[in-house]
Each structure stands twice: as structure tokens, then as C-alpha cells.
Motif scaffolding. Structure first.
Motif, PDB file in Angstrom:
ATOM      1  N   VAL A 121       0.873  -1.170   0.000  1.00 40.36           N
ATOM      2  CA  VAL A 121       0.000   0.000   0.000  1.00 40.36           C
ATOM      3  C   VAL A 121       0.910   1.220   0.000  1.00 40.36           C
ATOM      4  N   PHE A 122       0.837   2.011  -1.058  1.00 39.55           N
ATOM      5  CA  PHE A 122       1.655   3.205  -1.210  1.00 39.55           C
ATOM      6  C   PHE A 122       0.777   4.419  -0.919  1.00 39.55           C
ATOM      7  N   VAL A 123       1.185   5.217   0.059  1.00 43.66           N
ATOM      8  CA  VAL A 123       0.401   6.378   0.474  1.00 43.66           C
ATOM      9  C   VAL A 123       1.263   7.614   0.253  1.00 43.66           C
ATOM     10  N   CYS A 124       0.782   8.539  -0.569  1.00 40.99           N
ATOM     11  CA  CYS A 124       1.579   9.732  -0.838  1.00 40.99           C
ATOM     12  C   CYS A 124       0.807  11.003  -0.500  1.00 40.99           C
ATOM     13  N   CYS A 125       1.565  12.051  -0.287  1.00 43.89           N
ATOM     14  CA  CYS A 125       1.046  13.402  -0.158  1.00 43.89           C
ATOM     15  C   CYS A 125       2.099  14.296  -0.812  1.00 43.89           C
ATOM     16  N   GLN A 126       2.040  15.559  -0.585  1.00 39.41           N
ATOM     17  CA  GLN A 126       2.963  16.466  -1.264  1.00 39.41           C
ATOM     18  C   GLN A 126       4.419  16.170  -0.896  1.00 39.41           C
ATOM     19  N   ASP A 127       4.759  16.251   0.393  1.00 37.36           N
ATOM     20  CA  ASP A 127       6.146  16.092   0.823  1.00 37.36           C
ATOM     21  C   ASP A 127       6.460  14.737   1.450  1.00 37.36           C
ATOM     22  N   GLY A 128       5.464  13.983   1.833  1.00 41.06           N
ATOM     23  CA  GLY A 128       5.701  12.675   2.423  1.00 41.06           C
ATOM     24  C   GLY A 128       6.139  12.723   3.876  1.00 41.06           C
ATOM     25  N   ARG A 129       5.751  13.763   4.596  1.00 44.92           N
ATOM     26  CA  ARG A 129       6.162  13.914   5.996  1.00 44.92           C
ATOM     27  C   ARG A 129       4.993  13.903   6.973  1.00 44.92           C
ATOM     28  N   HIS A 130       3.824  14.329   6.542  1.00 45.51           N
ATOM     29  CA  HIS A 130       2.716  14.550   7.469  1.00 45.51           C
ATOM     30  C   HIS A 130       1.535  13.618   7.196  1.00 45.51           C
ATOM     31  N   ARG A 131       0.719  13.976   6.197  1.00 44.68           N
ATOM     32  CA  ARG A 131      -0.529  13.254   5.935  1.00 44.68           C
ATOM     33  C   ARG A 131      -0.305  11.795   5.568  1.00 44.68           C
ATOM     34  N   SER A 132       0.603  11.535   4.627  1.00 42.66           N
ATOM     35  CA  SER A 132       0.829  10.154   4.186  1.00 42.66           C
ATOM     36  C   SER A 132       1.346   9.286   5.325  1.00 42.66           C
ATOM     37  N   VAL A 133       2.223   9.841   6.144  1.00 46.72           N
ATOM     38  CA  VAL A 133       2.783   9.094   7.279  1.00 46.72           C
ATOM     39  C   VAL A 133       1.686   8.775   8.291  1.00 46.72           C
ATOM     40  N   ALA A 134       0.898   9.786   8.649  1.00 50.91           N
ATOM     41  CA  ALA A 134      -0.160   9.585   9.645  1.00 50.91           C
ATOM     42  C   ALA A 134      -1.187   8.558   9.171  1.00 50.91           C
ATOM     43  N   VAL A 135      -1.594   8.638   7.913  1.00 48.22           N
ATOM     44  CA  VAL A 135      -2.601   7.706   7.392  1.00 48.22           C
ATOM     45  C   VAL A 135      -2.021   6.297   7.261  1.00 48.22           C
ATOM     46  N   ALA A 136      -0.810   6.161   6.770  1.00 49.65           N
ATOM     47  CA  ALA A 136      -0.182   4.832   6.659  1.00 49.65           C
ATOM     48  C   ALA A 136      -0.075   4.176   8.034  1.00 49.65           C
ATOM     49  N   GLU A 137       0.361   4.943   9.024  1.00 47.48           N
ATOM     50  CA  GLU A 137       0.487   4.405  10.379  1.00 47.48           C
ATOM     51  C   GLU A 137      -0.859   3.992  10.958  1.00 47.48           C
ATOM     52  N   GLU A 138      -1.883   4.809  10.728  1.00 44.98           N
ATOM     53  CA  GLU A 138      -3.214   4.484  11.252  1.00 44.98           C
ATOM     54  C   GLU A 138      -3.783   3.240  10.588  1.00 44.98           C
ATOM     55  N   THR A 197       5.506  -0.564   8.243  1.00 45.42           N
ATOM     56  CA  THR A 197       5.462   0.758   7.633  1.00 45.42           C
ATOM     57  C   THR A 197       6.884   1.216   7.336  1.00 45.42           C
ATOM     58  N   ALA A 198       7.021   1.931   6.234  1.00 48.13           N
ATOM     59  CA  ALA A 198       8.283   2.569   5.860  1.00 48.13           C
ATOM     60  C   ALA A 198       7.928   3.946   5.324  1.00 48.13           C
ATOM     61  N   HIS A 199       8.748   4.927   5.644  1.00 46.48           N
ATOM     62  CA  HIS A 199       8.456   6.305   5.256  1.00 46.48           C
ATOM     63  C   HIS A 199       9.651   6.872   4.494  1.00 46.48           C
ATOM     64  N   ARG A 200       9.533   6.832   3.171  1.00 44.77           N
ATOM     65  CA  ARG A 200      10.658   7.173   2.284  1.00 44.77           C
ATOM     66  C   ARG A 200      11.180   8.595   2.448  1.00 44.77           C
ATOM     67  N   HIS A 201      10.308   9.544   2.633  1.00 47.87           N
ATOM     68  CA  HIS A 201      10.730  10.955   2.595  1.00 47.87           C
ATOM     69  C   HIS A 201      10.493  11.700   3.900  1.00 47.87           C
ATOM     70  N   ILE A 202      10.319  10.963   4.978  1.00 45.90           N
ATOM     71  CA  ILE A 202       9.990  11.602   6.251  1.00 45.90           C
ATOM     72  C   ILE A 202      11.101  12.541   6.732  1.00 45.90           C
ATOM     73  N   ALA A 203      12.322  12.266   6.374  1.00 45.74           N
ATOM     74  CA  ALA A 203      13.450  13.064   6.852  1.00 45.74           C
ATOM     75  C   ALA A 203      13.775  14.246   5.932  1.00 45.74           C
ATOM     76  N   ARG A 204      13.129  14.311   4.805  1.00 40.80           N
ATOM     77  CA  ARG A 204      13.382  15.424   3.891  1.00 40.80           C
ATOM     78  C   ARG A 204      12.588  16.643   4.332  1.00 40.80           C
ATOM     79  N   GLY A 205      13.085  17.802   4.030  1.00 42.40           N
ATOM     80  CA  GLY A 205      12.414  19.041   4.395  1.00 42.40           C
ATOM     81  C   GLY A 205      11.139  19.271   3.617  1.00 42.40           C
ATOM     82  N   THR A 206      10.355  20.206   4.105  1.00 46.04           N
ATOM     83  CA  THR A 206       9.120  20.575   3.404  1.00 46.04           C
ATOM     84  C   THR A 206       9.433  21.706   2.426  1.00 46.04           C
ATOM     85  N   ARG A 207       8.570  21.829   1.433  1.00 50.72           N
ATOM     86  CA  ARG A 207       8.759  22.873   0.416  1.00 50.72           C
ATOM     87  C   ARG A 207       7.829  24.016   0.668  1.00 50.72           C
TER      88      ARG A 207
END
Length: 127
Positions: free
Chosen positions: A86-103, A117-127
Motif C-alpha cells: 500500500v503506497f500512500v503519498c502526499c505532497q512532501d511525504g512527511r505529514h498526511r501520508s505518514v499519519a494515514v499509513a500508520e493508522e 510501515t516505511a516512510h521514504r521521505h519523512i526526513a526530507r524538508g518541506t517545500r
């Protein structure tokens, strides 16, 4: 091998995960915590961000549908011992996608399934 493998990522980074699976794009859905300076540098793993995202009108329905669709794919995972991706994306991959994947993973675990769960872009900055 887990029953389900959730991977969150950010669309803007241009390197989505490879493989087949259920794709959930939250780029235009739910409240984006990055707009709030107090939450901008936090992630979907932080309780206040998670609460913010999951309190958005429609979030409960999204989570329920993702869990239901993931469960519907379980008998068709190939080979049978591979997880349902299950691939869950949002704009930056730090907030919404992480919260929904975890839930979603949390709810599946409560039902007796295994979910990673794995979070590919959680450590990258926001734009």
C-alpha cells in the motif's frame, strides 16, 4: 513476511516506490499540517500531527476505505506469501501520508494481521 507493507512518500521528490500495489494519493486531501508553523517541522509520527490529520473531515472514511481495499487484495498477493503493498503519498511525504499509513497499519494489526510501515521521505524538508 508481513501481510501488509505500507510505504509513505512525497510526490514532489520524484522517486516513488517501485512495485505494484494500492496507491492512495492524499495530495489534495485532508488538512496539511505543514501550513501550521508549529507543526511544519514535525512528522506524521508526532502525536499532534497525527491528531490534526486524522481529525480532518473525511479522514475516517479514507482510512476505512484503504483498510478495506487492502484487505480485499490479500487473497491475490503474488506469490501468496508476499505482502499487499500500500503506497500512500502526499505532497512532501512527511505529514498526511505518514499519519494515514500508520493508522491503517495500526488498525490491521488490531485485527490480527501483520503490517510494516516505511516512510521514504519523512526526513526530507518541506517545500
Amino acid at each position: 513476511m508481513p501481510d501488509f507493507a505500507f510505504t509513505s512518500f512525497g510526490r514532489v521528490h520524484g522517486d516513488p516506490p517501485h512495485g505494484s500495489g494500492l496507491l492512495v494519493d492524499l495530495s489534495e486531501a485532508l488538512h496539511n499540517p505543514q501550513a501550521d508553523p508549529a507543526m511544519r517541522e514535525l512528522t506524521g509520527l508526532d502525536p499532534q500531527v497525527r491528531r490534526h490529520v486524522l481529525a480532518t473531515p473525511g479522514a475516517e472514511e479514507i482510512v476505512e476505505r484503504v483498510v478495506g481495499r487492502a484487505l480485499a487484495l490479500l487473497p491475490y498477493s503474488a506469490p501468496p506469501d508476499d505482502p499487499v503493498n500500500v503506497f500512500v503519498c502526499c505532497q512532501d511525504g512527511r505529514h498526511r501520508s505518514v499519519a494515514v499509513a500508520e493508522e491503517c497499519a495500526r488498525r490491521l494489526r488490531r485485527c490480527g494481521f501483520t503490517a510494516e510501515t516505511a516512510h521514504r521521505h519523512i526526513a526530507r524538508g518541506t517545500r
